[in-house]
Design an enzyme around this catalytic site. Structure first.
Site, PDB file in Angstrom:
ATOM      1  N   HIS A 262      -3.643  -5.053   0.234  1.00 32.31           N
ATOM      2  CA  HIS A 262      -3.077  -5.637   1.459  1.00 32.31           C
ATOM      3  C   HIS A 262      -3.165  -7.167   1.412  1.00 32.31           C
ATOM      4  O   HIS A 262      -4.160  -7.729   1.884  1.00 32.31           O
ATOM      5  CB  HIS A 262      -3.841  -5.135   2.684  1.00 32.31           C
ATOM      6  CG  HIS A 262      -3.649  -3.686   2.972  1.00 32.31           C
ATOM      7  ND1 HIS A 262      -2.682  -3.226   3.828  1.00 32.31           N
ATOM      8  CD2 HIS A 262      -4.293  -2.593   2.494  1.00 32.31           C
ATOM      9  CE1 HIS A 262      -2.737  -1.899   3.891  1.00 32.31           C
ATOM     10  NE2 HIS A 262      -3.706  -1.487   3.085  1.00 32.31           N
TER      11      HIS A 262
ATOM     12  N   CYS B 180       0.837  -1.202   0.000  1.00 34.55           N
ATOM     13  CA  CYS B 180       0.000   0.000   0.000  1.00 34.55           C
ATOM     14  C   CYS B 180       0.876   1.258   0.000  1.00 34.55           C
ATOM     15  O   CYS B 180       1.509   1.555  -1.007  1.00 34.55           O
ATOM     16  CB  CYS B 180      -0.995  -0.051   1.146  1.00 34.55           C
ATOM     17  SG  CYS B 180      -2.439   0.971   0.805  1.00 34.55           S
TER      18      CYS B 180
ATOM     19  N   GLU C  14      -1.720  -9.161   3.239  1.00 32.00           N
ATOM     20  CA  GLU C  14      -1.598  -9.721   4.595  1.00 32.00           C
ATOM     21  C   GLU C  14      -2.948 -10.058   5.219  1.00 32.00           C
ATOM     22  O   GLU C  14      -3.016 -10.861   6.142  1.00 32.00           O
ATOM     23  CB  GLU C  14      -0.816  -8.756   5.508  1.00 32.00           C
ATOM     24  CG  GLU C  14      -1.539  -7.464   5.895  1.00 32.00           C
ATOM     25  CD  GLU C  14      -1.345  -6.316   4.907  1.00 32.00           C
ATOM     26  OE1 GLU C  14      -1.040  -6.592   3.724  1.00 32.00           O
ATOM     27  OE2 GLU C  14      -1.508  -5.153   5.308  1.00 32.00           O
TER      28      GLU C  14
HETATM   29  N1  GLN Z   1      -1.688   6.723   2.584  1.00 31.12           N
HETATM   30  C1  GLN Z   1      -2.027   5.933   1.484  1.00 31.12           C
HETATM   31  C2  GLN Z   1      -3.383   6.197   0.881  1.00 31.12           C
HETATM   32  O1  GLN Z   1      -4.309   6.606   1.547  1.00 31.12           O
HETATM   33  C3  GLN Z   1      -1.855   4.475   1.809  1.00 31.12           C
HETATM   34  C4  GLN Z   1      -2.676   3.934   2.933  1.00 31.12           C
HETATM   35  C5  GLN Z   1      -2.220   2.594   3.409  1.00 31.12           C
HETATM   36  O2  GLN Z   1      -1.025   2.294   3.357  1.00 31.12           O
HETATM   37  N2  GLN Z   1      -3.119   1.765   3.885  1.00 31.12           N
HETATM   38  O3  GLN Z   1      -3.538   5.999  -0.286  1.00 31.12           O
END
Ligand code: GLN
Length: 539
Positions: free
Chosen positions: A511, A385, A513
Site C-alpha cells: 500500500h 493490493c 498510499e
Molecule cells: N484480499 C486480499 C488479500 O487478503 C487483498 C487485501 C487488500 O487489498 N488489502 O490478500
C-alpha cells in the site's frame, strides 16, 4: 532525554468536527518551530483495533510500519508531520480492557477489586505516557475520539483530569466545539459550546483553549462572550473556519495563533522560540489551490459510497496532482456495477484509473472489466493490493487464456490459482498472524518502470493482505510481457508487476498510499498521475 509535554484535544457538540485535523495541524506548527512532536489517538470503541471493522463503519484501516492496524487519523498525522507512527500511537478501549484483564488473570492486582478508577484510568495514563517516556518528544498530542458526554469517553476524560492534576502546566487541554449559524436568525450561536464546556467541567476538566469550528467568521464580541462563559482567556478562544482543503487548516490555525497560545500557556518564552517555518507546506497548498488544468482519475472499488474508505489513496492522489501542478478530478466508480457494456461510458473519459484494495468477492468481476479496458486502451492504471491481484488474474484470463484463473480467496477449486497462500509468506511473517502486515523490504529489478519510478534498488513498503501472487506462474507471466519488477528481499514473493508494453500498468502488492505525505508525495503516485496527464488519447 526530553521532558515531554502533553496536549489533549477533546471534542464537543457533534462528532466529525475535525479533531484529528486540528491535532495534526498543531503538531505541524510545533514541528515547524523545531520541536519533536508525535500525535496519538485514543479510540473509545471496544474493538481491539480497527482491523476487523468494515470500512463502511469507520473508514479506511491505516497500517503503521510496525504492522499495527490503526485508525485513519494516524494517516493524517503522518501526512501532516511526515513522521512515522507506531502501535503506541493508537489505543482503543478494547486494548485497554484487554491489558487490564490480562493483568488481573496474571494476579498483578494482588487480590484487589479491579475497577474503572484506578485500574482502567491507570492503564489509559500508562498508554499515554508510553510515548512521552521514550524521551524523544517535546510534545505528545493526544486526540480523544468521540464527543464529551458519551458514556464511552468518560474514563478517558477522567484520565485527562488526573494527568492535569499530576502534570500541571506540562499538560494542556484544547476543546474543539461547533458554533452553528442559524440562517433564519442570521446569527452564530454559542450555546452548544457553552454546554459542552460545562459538560467537560462537570467531569473536572477545564479547557485551556477553545477552538470553535464554524462556517462564518466569529467576531471578537462572540469570542469575548465565549471566553467569559467558559473560563477561558479571550486570546485562547479561536476559530477554525471551513476551508476547501484540510491542508489550509495549519495556516489558519497559525493565523489564529494556536501555536503561540499553546507555547505561552506551557511556559515557553516566545521570544526565544524559533518562528514556524511553513515554507514547504505553503508552497504545496498554493500549488494545490492554484492548479487549473484537471487530471481525471477514477478509483474502481467496492466501498465508493464512503470516500473515507479510500482516504489515504485519495490524499496521495491530491499530493501527486498538486506536485504535477494539476487539479485532481476524482471519480469513485462502483466496481459491482461495471460491465463490458458500460465500461467505455464509465471509464472512457478518464485519464487514468486506480484499482482499489479490498477483501472478498464482491465487485471482483467489475475490477476485471476495468483492468481489461485499461490494458487494452493503454490507459494508465495502478493496482493496489487486491488491485494488483485482480490485475494478475485478468492477465491470466485474457492474455494467457486461462478462463478459470482466480484467487483462492474467491474460489479454492480453481486449477489456475494465480493468487494464493504461499509458503514463502509463512517464512517471513513478522507478527505471527496469517496477514502480512507492516513494512517489508523489496528489491527492484533494474531497467523496469518500478526502478525508474523509485530511482533506487531497495525500497520498503507497508502491507496488509493474506494472499500472494503465485510463483508457479511467474515465468509464464514474464514471457507474455508482465514483468515481476519488485521482489521481497527475504523471500521469493512478488511485490510489483508491470506490463512492459504499456504507458503505465503497474500493480503493487503493498500500500504505497500509507506513506505519501504533503512534503514528500509518493513516487508511484507522482508517476501514475504524470502518466495520466500525458494520456490525452481518451480526452
Ligand atoms: N484480499 C486480499 C488479500 O487478503 C487483498 C487485501 C487488500 O487489498 N488489502 O490478500
Amino acid at each position: 532525554m526530553k521532558e515531554t509535554k502533553y496536549i489533549f484535544v477533546t471534542g464537543g457538540v457533534t462528532s466529525s468536527l475535525g479533531k484529528g485535523i486540528i491535532a495534526a495541524s498543531l503538531g505541524k506548527l510545533l514541528q515547524a518551530r523545531g520541536f519533536k512532536v508525535t500525535n496519538q489517538k485514543l479510540d473509545p470503541y471496544i474493538n481491539i483495533d480497527p482491523g476487523t471493522l468494515n470500512p463502511y463503519e469507520h473508514g479506511e484501516c491505516y497500517v503503521t510500519v510496525d504492522g499495527h492496524e490503526a485508525d485513519l487519523d494516524l494517516g493524517h498525522y503522518e501526512r501532516f508531520l511526515g513522521v512515522e507512527t507506531h502501535k503506541a500511537n493508537n489505543v482503543t478501549t478494547g486494548r485497554i480492557y484487554q491489558n487490564v484483564i490480562n493483568k488481573e488473570r496474571r494476579g498483578d492486582y494482588l487480590g484487589k477489586t479491579v475497577q474503572i478508577i484506578p485500574h482502567i484510568t491507570d492503564e489509559i495514563k500508562r498508554n499515554i505516557k508510553l510515548l512521552g517516556n521514550k524521551g524523544e518528544f517535546d510534545f505528545v498530542i493526544t486526540e480523544l475520539g468521540g464527543t464529551v458526554g458519551d458514556i464511552e469517553s468518560l474514563p478517558y476524560i477522567e484520565s485527562v483530569r488526573q494527568l492535569k492534576w499530576e502534570l500541571g502546566n506540562k499538560c494542556l487541554i484544547i476543546h474543539l466545539t461547533y458554533v452553528p449559524y442559524l440562517a433564519a436568525a442570521k446569527e452564530l450561536k454559542t450555546k452548544p459550546t457553552q454546554h459542552s464546556v460545562k459538560a467537560l467541567q462537570e467531569q473536572g476538566v477545564q479547557a485551556d483553549i477553545l477552538v470553535l469550528r464554524t462556517e462564518h467568521n466569529i467576531s471578537m464580541d462572540i469570542r469575548k462572550k465565549v471566553a467569559l462563559f467558559c473560563n477561558v482567556e479571550q486570546s485562547a478562544v479561536m476559530q477554525s473556519i471551513d476551508v476547501p482543503t484540510i491542508y489550509r487548516v495549519p495556516m489558519n490555525m497559525q493565523a489564529e495563533k494556536l501555536d503561540e497560545v499553546v507555547l505561552t500557556k506551557m511556559g515557553f518564552d516566545l521570544a526565544k522560540t524559533p518562528a514556524a517555518d511553513m515554507a514547504k507546506w505553503i508552497e504545496f497548498v498554493e500549488k494545490l489551490e492554484n492548479a487549473k488544468e484537471e487530471v481525471r482519475i477514477g478509483i474502481v472499488g467496492k466501498y465508493v459510497q464512503l470516500p473515507d474508505a479510500y482516504k489515504s489513496i485519495i490524499e496521495s492522489l491530491l499530493h501527486a496532482s498538486a506536485y504535477n501542478n494539476k487539479k485532481l478530478k476524482l471519480e469513485l466508480i462502483l466496481s459491482d456495477k461495471l460491465t463490458e457494456e458500460n465500461v467505455e461510458k464509465k471509464l472512457g473519459n478518464l485519464n487514468g484509473i486506480i484499482v482499489a484494495p479490498g477483501f472478498g468477492p464482491r465487485g471482483m468481476e467489475g475490477k476485471f472489466t476495468a483492468l481489461k479496458f485499461a490494458r487494452e486502451q493503454n490507459m494508465p492504471c495502478l493496482g493496489i493490493c487486491m488491485g494488483m491481484q485482480t490485475m494478475s488474474i485478468e492477465f491470466a484470463r485474457n492474455v494467457l487464456g486461462y478462463a478459470d484463473a482466480n484467487s483462492t480467496e474467491i474460489d479454492s477449486t480453481t486449477t489456475h490459482n494465480i493468487v494464493d497462500i504461499m509458503d514463502e509468506q509463512k517464512d517471513i511473517l513478522n507478527l505471527g498472524g496469517s496477514m502480512r502486515l507492516g513494512a517489508y523490504k523489496c528489491k527492484l529489478k533494474r531497467g523496469t518502470k518500478a526502478f525508474e519510478i523509485y530511482g533506487k534498488e531497495h525500497i520498503s513498503e507497508r502491507h496488509r493482505h493474506r494472499f500472494e501472487f503465485n510463483n508457479a506462474f511467474k515465468a509464464e507471466f514474464e514471457k507474455a510481457g508482465m514483468i515481476c519488477s519488485g521482489m521481497n528481499e527475504e523471500s521469493d514473493l512478488v511485490e510489483i508487476i508491470e506490463l512492459k508494453s504499456h504507458k503505465f500498468f503497474v500493480g503493487v502488492q503493498f500500500h504505497p498510499e500509507y506513506s505519501s505525505t504533503v512534503v514528500k508525495p509518493h513516487p508511484l503516485f507522482i508517476s501514475f498521475v504524470k502518466a495520466s496527464i500525458n494520456n490525452t488519447k481518451s480526452l
